[in-house]
Design an enzyme around this catalytic site. Structure first.
Site, PDB file in Angstrom:
ATOM      1  N   ASP A 138       3.780  34.947 -24.577  1.00 51.43           N
ATOM      2  CA  ASP A 138       2.716  34.527 -23.659  1.00 51.43           C
ATOM      3  C   ASP A 138       2.992  35.056 -22.244  1.00 51.43           C
ATOM      4  O   ASP A 138       4.117  34.954 -21.752  1.00 51.43           O
ATOM      5  CB  ASP A 138       2.684  32.990 -23.630  1.00 51.43           C
ATOM      6  CG  ASP A 138       1.473  32.437 -22.902  1.00 51.43           C
ATOM      7  OD1 ASP A 138       0.345  32.720 -23.328  1.00 51.43           O
ATOM      8  OD2 ASP A 138       1.661  31.732 -21.892  1.00 51.43           O
ATOM      9  N   GLU A 192      20.271  40.243 -33.855  1.00 53.10           N
ATOM     10  CA  GLU A 192      21.294  39.466 -34.586  1.00 53.10           C
ATOM     11  C   GLU A 192      20.748  39.057 -35.950  1.00 53.10           C
ATOM     12  O   GLU A 192      21.497  38.782 -36.879  1.00 53.10           O
ATOM     13  CB  GLU A 192      21.662  38.189 -33.806  1.00 53.10           C
ATOM     14  CG  GLU A 192      22.375  38.437 -32.487  1.00 53.10           C
ATOM     15  CD  GLU A 192      22.408  37.173 -31.605  1.00 53.10           C
ATOM     16  OE1 GLU A 192      22.105  36.063 -32.110  1.00 53.10           O
ATOM     17  OE2 GLU A 192      22.725  37.322 -30.406  1.00 53.10           O
TER      18      GLU A 192
HETATM   19  C1  NOJ Z   1      -2.187  33.070 -22.220  1.00 53.51           C
HETATM   20  C2  NOJ Z   1      -2.698  32.211 -23.317  1.00 53.51           C
HETATM   21  O1  NOJ Z   1      -3.230  33.036 -24.310  1.00 53.51           O
HETATM   22  C3  NOJ Z   1      -3.696  31.276 -22.701  1.00 53.51           C
HETATM   23  O2  NOJ Z   1      -4.419  30.573 -23.669  1.00 53.51           O
HETATM   24  C4  NOJ Z   1      -2.967  30.348 -21.769  1.00 53.51           C
HETATM   25  O3  NOJ Z   1      -3.895  29.531 -21.106  1.00 53.51           O
HETATM   26  C5  NOJ Z   1      -2.175  31.123 -20.728  1.00 53.51           C
HETATM   27  N1  NOJ Z   1      -1.480  32.242 -21.287  1.00 53.51           N
HETATM   28  C6  NOJ Z   1      -1.167  30.250 -20.057  1.00 53.51           C
HETATM   29  O4  NOJ Z   1      -0.117  29.962 -20.938  1.00 53.51           O
END
Ligand code: NOJ
Ligand code: CA
Length: 555
Positions: A210, A267
């Site tokens: 993310d 790993e």
């Molecule tokens: C990207 C994620 O796909 C989204 O849904 C989220 O709100 C933001 N990152 C923050 O984590």
């Protein structure tokens, strides 16, 4: 097949994104759960996907649908238990599907014990050094805005009630419930190395990272060029994440983090993967994320963002192949996910209006029939491209965006943080319809956490299963053929094309997509093996006629 292709299975994989909250609810509380995913594994196997990517399922106050993580090594009790996760991995593996999970390293939830400890420990403590706290008597420490609207800084004092916290702020690039970690702190590195080992030990095959372009901030936290309230001040970002270079995005230091993680994955073996959510520009910067000692692949957001325009898409394909080819990474293809308007609705406009803020009841409404025809043609085209393809849950049913969600039902923090000006992302996150005539279309008997529109039954999986001409059966056929013909590992060359029509060849299959509203004839020999929309072959088997917004594979 070469050893590398066997190990690096993701290079050609079709990966299905499960958004657990909205997939299937087995205990009827209106919220999807892990047993719901387990129950539907036969459906996914039958669809023909190689792997699942499951959006966050960790304990979380759900202020951003689970992207606010309170504990990185457990399961949200609403979703199930670690034992359910183990069962899910075991059963997915038994059906030859891999499992990719979502790692959220830029920020935690304010309910993470580290943030609670930081609040309790007070200013200048080692506990606070895990996040980004700043003292600033004259308002926020800098002009950064939250990606969801408003300032990226919130005051500490209202959370602790202590005098010593007067004029202290904490940074959150997203919601105020999502404080950013300080990645210059070695403890944060340790937290995530342990995170990876925990889930790799439990059999995870990979991780979707993310906000991979976040994490590292320019020292001194200088002002950016956008300022707060990016959504409402007329500064139109290209997506809900600002993609221009910012002092908090796409800093060179992020690459050291990915190298560190790759070592941890190694790993466990070369078959464990990392896929980047990195909204960066230009594409050459994006390629840096997938160098051999970093991540395995990254979402092709340039492809996702392409308008319905043959020339534009052609350029993106060429550019993606060039940039990824230069670092030896596979190209990926994606048209929908949980952050963007579903492509069956994005393509439902004849103009080229930017719909990245979502669609609400007060906006011009998409043409559902046009959108679906184009979406089906676009997916048919995409699934024949060599590389890896991502599918977002429900697109195999042809689901449109739910564009009529009432203000009171909106959950995406973007809606509240922009004072209701931006509808946000709820419309693509609506619980799936499984049975046309069951309560809540078979999602579960409890009232779904987001309302479903009254026409959802038309898209229900059981109805589509029984209809040979349905979107679902089209996806199944496309995925089966893609596998049989080896298109994921194939080669690629453009075949001379007409204005508004793209034609390429991969492993002896000719693939054509007509973006126009007119019928076009394309010179190509063979038989149609897959068609979306209207496609016919002349009697000599040398001329393909494609109807408007249609696509075909000819072999
Ligand atoms: C990207 C994620 O796909 C989204 O849904 C989220 O709100 C933001 N990152 C923050 O984590
Ligand atoms: Ca449930």
């Amino acid at each position: 097949m070469q050893r590398k292709d066997l190990d690096q299975w993701w290079r050609s994989a079709v990966i299905y994104q499960v958004y657990p909250r909205s997939f299937a609810d087995t205990n009827n509380d209106g919220i999807g759960d892990l047993p719901g995913i387990i129950e539907r594994l036969p459906y996914l196997e039958n669809l023909g996907v190689d792997a699942l990517w499951i959006s966050p399922f960790y304990p979380s106050p759900q202020c951003d649908a689970g992207y606010d993580v309170a504990d990185y090594t457990d399961i949200n009790p609403e979703y199930g238990t670690l034992a359910d996760f183990d069962r899910l991995v075991e059963q997915a593996h038994a059906r030859s599907m891999r499992v990719i999970i979502d790692v959220v390293p830029n920020h935690s939830s304010i309910k993470h014990p580290w943030f609670e400890d930081a609040l309790a420990a007070g200013p200048n403590s080692p506990e606070r050094a895990r996040y980004i706290f700043r003292h600033s008597p004259d308002g926020p420490p800098n002009n950064w805005g939250s990606m969801f609207g408003g300032s990226a800084w919130s005051k500490v004092r209202p959370l602790t009630g202590k005098d010593e916290d007067e004029d202290w702020w904490y940074l959150h690039l997203f919601d105020s419930s999502q404080p950013d970690f300080d990645w210059s702190n070695p403890e944060v590195h340790e937290l995530f190395k342990n995170y990876f080992r925990f889930w790799l030990d439990r059999g995870a095959d990979g991780f979707r990272v993310d906000v991979a372009h976040g994490m590292v901030k320019v020292p001194g936290l200088p002002d950016d060029t956008v300022g707060p309230d990016r959504w409402t001040k007329g500064v139109r970002p290209e997506s809900y994440l600002e993609t221009r270079t910012m002092p908090y995005f796409d800093q060179d230091g992020v690459h050291d983090i990915f190298r560190e993680w790759r070592q941890v994955l190694n790993e466990y073996g070369p078959d464990r993967m990392l896929v980047a959510e990195a909204w960066v520009e230009p594409p050459s910067r994006g390629a840096l994320y997938v160098r051999e000692d970093e991540m395995s692949q990254s979402f092709n957001f340039d492809y996702l963002k392409s308008p319905w325009d043959a020339n534009h898409i052609r350029k993106v394909i060429d550019q993606s192949r060039r940039e990824m080819g230069a670092v030896g990474a596979p190209v990926t293809w994606v048209l929908s996910n949980h952050d963007v308007v579903r492509h069956a609705s994005r393509y439902g406009y004849r103009d080229t209006i930017n719909r990245e803020a979502g669609i609400g009841p007060r906006d011009p409404q998409p043409d559902r029939e046009l959108g679906l025809a184009r979406a089906l043609a676009a997916t048919t085209f995409m699934l024949a491209l060599p590389g890896s393809a991502y599918i977002y849950q429900g697109e195999e049913l042809g689901l449109p965006e739910h564009t009529q969600i009432a203000d009171a039902d909106r959950q995406d923090p973007t809606f509240a943080r922009t004072g209701g000006k931006i509808p946000g992302r709820d419309g693509c996150r609506v619980p799936l319809p499984w049975h046309a005539t069951a309560p809540n279309y078979g999602f579960g008997t409890g009232s779904p956490w987001l309302p479903q529109p009254d026409y959802w039954g038309n898209y229900a999986a059981d109805r589509e299963d029984a209809d040979p001409t349905s979107t679902l059966n089209h996806y199944r056929k496309a995925l089966k053929l893609r596998r049989e013909l080896g298109l994921g590992t194939g080669d690629f060359r453009w075949v001379d094309s007409l204005e508004g029509v793209l034609v390429f060849e991969n492993k002896g299959v000719t693939v054509a997509l007509n973006f126009t509203d007119q019928e076009w004839a394309v010179q190509v020999s063979g038989n149609i093996v897959l068609a979306a929309g209207k496609a016919t072959m002349g009697a000599q088997l040398t001329q393909l006629t494609l109807g408007p917004n249609s696509a075909a594979w000819v072999k």
